[in-house]
Design an enzyme around this catalytic site. Sequence first.
Site, PDB file in Angstrom:
ATOM      1  N   TYR A   1      -4.019 -10.817   3.631  1.00 43.71           N
ATOM      2  CA  TYR A   1      -3.498 -12.184   3.529  1.00 43.71           C
ATOM      3  C   TYR A   1      -1.995 -12.263   3.813  1.00 43.71           C
ATOM      4  O   TYR A   1      -1.531 -13.274   4.311  1.00 43.71           O
ATOM      5  CB  TYR A   1      -3.766 -12.754   2.131  1.00 43.71           C
ATOM      6  CG  TYR A   1      -5.226 -12.829   1.775  1.00 43.71           C
ATOM      7  CD1 TYR A   1      -6.109 -13.587   2.537  1.00 43.71           C
ATOM      8  CD2 TYR A   1      -5.737 -12.152   0.675  1.00 43.71           C
ATOM      9  CE1 TYR A   1      -7.446 -13.653   2.209  1.00 43.71           C
ATOM     10  CE2 TYR A   1      -7.074 -12.211   0.329  1.00 43.71           C
ATOM     11  CZ  TYR A   1      -7.931 -12.965   1.104  1.00 43.71           C
ATOM     12  OH  TYR A   1      -9.253 -13.038   0.788  1.00 43.71           O
TER      13      TYR A   1
ATOM     14  N   HIS B   1       0.891   8.793   7.518  1.00 46.00           N
ATOM     15  CA  HIS B   1       0.751   9.020   6.072  1.00 46.00           C
ATOM     16  C   HIS B   1      -0.721   8.973   5.674  1.00 46.00           C
ATOM     17  O   HIS B   1      -1.235   7.918   5.283  1.00 46.00           O
ATOM     18  CB  HIS B   1       1.543   7.944   5.325  1.00 46.00           C
ATOM     19  CG  HIS B   1       1.852   8.290   3.907  1.00 46.00           C
ATOM     20  ND1 HIS B   1       2.751   9.271   3.551  1.00 46.00           N
ATOM     21  CD2 HIS B   1       1.395   7.773   2.737  1.00 46.00           C
ATOM     22  CE1 HIS B   1       2.838   9.341   2.239  1.00 46.00           C
ATOM     23  NE2 HIS B   1       2.021   8.443   1.718  1.00 46.00           N
TER      24      HIS B   1
ATOM     25  N   ARG C   1       6.971  13.729  -1.878  1.00 42.62           N
ATOM     26  CA  ARG C   1       6.347  12.568  -2.500  1.00 42.62           C
ATOM     27  C   ARG C   1       7.266  11.832  -3.479  1.00 42.62           C
ATOM     28  O   ARG C   1       7.478  10.633  -3.346  1.00 42.62           O
ATOM     29  CB  ARG C   1       5.072  12.977  -3.247  1.00 42.62           C
ATOM     30  CG  ARG C   1       4.320  11.775  -3.804  1.00 42.62           C
ATOM     31  CD  ARG C   1       3.168  12.160  -4.704  1.00 42.62           C
ATOM     32  NE  ARG C   1       2.136  12.892  -4.002  1.00 42.62           N
ATOM     33  CZ  ARG C   1       1.043  13.377  -4.583  1.00 42.62           C
ATOM     34  NH1 ARG C   1       0.879  13.221  -5.887  1.00 42.62           N
ATOM     35  NH2 ARG C   1       0.131  14.022  -3.892  1.00 42.62           N
TER      36      ARG C   1
END
Length: 750
Positions: free
Chosen positions: A126, A81, A35
Amino acid sequence: MTDITLSFEDHERIPLKDYAEKAYLDYSMYVVLDRALPHIGDGLKPVQRRIVYAMSELGLSATSKHKKSARTVGDVIGKFHPHGDSACYEAMVLMAQPFSYRYPLVDGQGNFGSPDDPKSFAAMRYTESRLTAYARTLLSELGMGTVEWGPNFDGTMKEPILLPARLPNVLLNGSTGIAVGMSTDIPPHNLREVVSACVRLLEQPKSTVSDLTEHVKGPDFPTDAEIITPADDIRALYETGHGSVKMRAVWENENGEVVITALPHQVSPAKVLEQIAAQMQAKKLPMVEDLRDESDHENPTRLVIVPRSNRVDLEQVMNHLFATTDLERNYRVNFNVIGTNGKPQVMDLAKLLREWLDYRMNTVIRRLEHRLDQVTDRLHILEGLLIAYLDIDEVIHIIRTEDEPKPVLMKRFNLTGTQAEAILELKLRHLAKLEEMKIRGEQEELEKERKALETTLGSRARLKTLIKKELLADAETYGDERRSRLVERSAAQPMKQEQIIPSEPVTIVLSKSGWVRAAKGHDIDAAALNYKAGDEYQHSAAGRSNEQAVFLDASGRAYALVAHTLPSARGLGEPLSSRFSPPDGAGFLYTLAGDAKRKVLLASSFGYGFVTELENLYSRMKAGKAMISLPAGAVPLEPACIDPESTSTVVCATSDGYLLAFPLAEVPELSKGKGNKLINVPPKRLKAGEEQVVGLAVVGEKDELLVWAGQRYLRMGEKDIDHFRGERAHRGRKLPRGFQRVTRIEVARD
């Protein structure tokens, strides 16, 4: 029916301590390896690697059309993921921000945030995105057998464990992350400089960090601000693998106004303006009149600071702002990465680049071996096809007449199964005469390539040369000039409060009850001011509003405040006890003001004293600072200010009318203490309180001295004072009759 009920004893029993320890260690290792820390190979964390790989699988290359970011995020979290979509999208946005990444990996279309607020990006439904051209350096060799593949989280697909980076991306884009018990802070660097250092290591493997810093001058952030850390500190940073670098905004004087054109990395222009405005509101920047943000598309950063007048020292103002705002910022550096052995470690620059070059060497070897295998296999097939073409009629006859032509072909022409399969899969169009010539031509080319591959794989020097050429080619394609200039400058210092506050003449007035106030100007009759009922004038001092006002109490302790913080003399003031905590019964006696280097003579009623600078009396403590060591029964005398431009004489007077004058040079200069004896008073008379020193003064050559006895005074000139001259610590001489009950002495003021 069998009873399958299990008792508690049938289960494994583990002590809670062992279980908690194992669970925490497992979690820690996950955070460290999967991570928070980047791998030295491709310089990416798992989420970044998966985003780049998923985008390549979607065909989102630099030449393709942009695709909705939500599509990419969906693929990433659905296939590789299994975490939150917002965290994944934020990681992708960061890789698309040119002000966050030195060499962005994602080309974003839409609102991907701004330097003012990097997290103000639009929602993923968007925005649209695709990979940048630079991302090819991570992906171009992916299908060439260069990396290991592993199962995804649900075992239904394969994903690359690492990406075959052609450049040391771990240094180029840097990385930050907080793991468990460790963290990483790798700043970005310039591609051309890092490649140059890699080439130096390939040519001279024993190069030291000092040698490599000839190429890698320092970090290169995606901003035009200056790195002001000294070169020696940067070299030490690269030698140890940890340290810090300091960045400073770039500004210029434009028609008497400060125009800031570049800010340190990840510093928000809005926040900088807010910090400066806060100082202006707090009246800590009286020399600044106005602030403006004139940033636009042509000038991404243009902050204007308008001074109050053209007499303002802009260099001094900016030096203050560098020290008190984000216009100058420190960046922690910690080269902590997961090495090729899978373990996290802090590396110096030489070790980091050597280990990456080892990774690159293994990648290139795997790529060449993979290609060699492909060439060998193709040559093997071409050999079989050529045999078929030489006896094409017999081959066709076998295929037409035999139920299972493959084993027959293998036996008749001594072919392998692969060659026979290739012959059987031939299309009719490939039976033309010209095809044989093509095969022979392809054979020749592949034979040359095989020999070249074998030669390269058999020579370490050739492999290094190949890596060097590829590095230089990529540097030519993707490299650019350094953005963060390296300029050695001294660390910024904030202006002292005295420099910031307007310098105006003020008179500090102290009353007997310990109330204080400041009147504007020096021509103030302090004794004539209004006082509380039962209170009266005690002492006053002339100074300036930006200087410290010092107060001396009966115990010999000194206290200080900036004069401009004192209440106006239009009112009655405020008690000093609200600001300070003097000892019980020790009232405030005197006040001093003036330049910090001004010298004063401090003495006690027992006849001991010393010279000191006014700044030695400064104290920020509420309890003040012990300044004059007083014997039991002694009190401080009124301090005497010294004129540095005149030859001074110290005059001391006792209550019994003894007067002694001696040179000021005989008085020691101390920072605090008891001092030396100035005038001799019999100890028995001192202890009994029968005689004490009641005053002292420092007079110049042209000064006159007033010796007060009650309401009467005696004016003494230079010749009169000469009559009382002697050595320090002597008894002195008696004053004329009528002035032998001295109450105080002072220098005459015209």
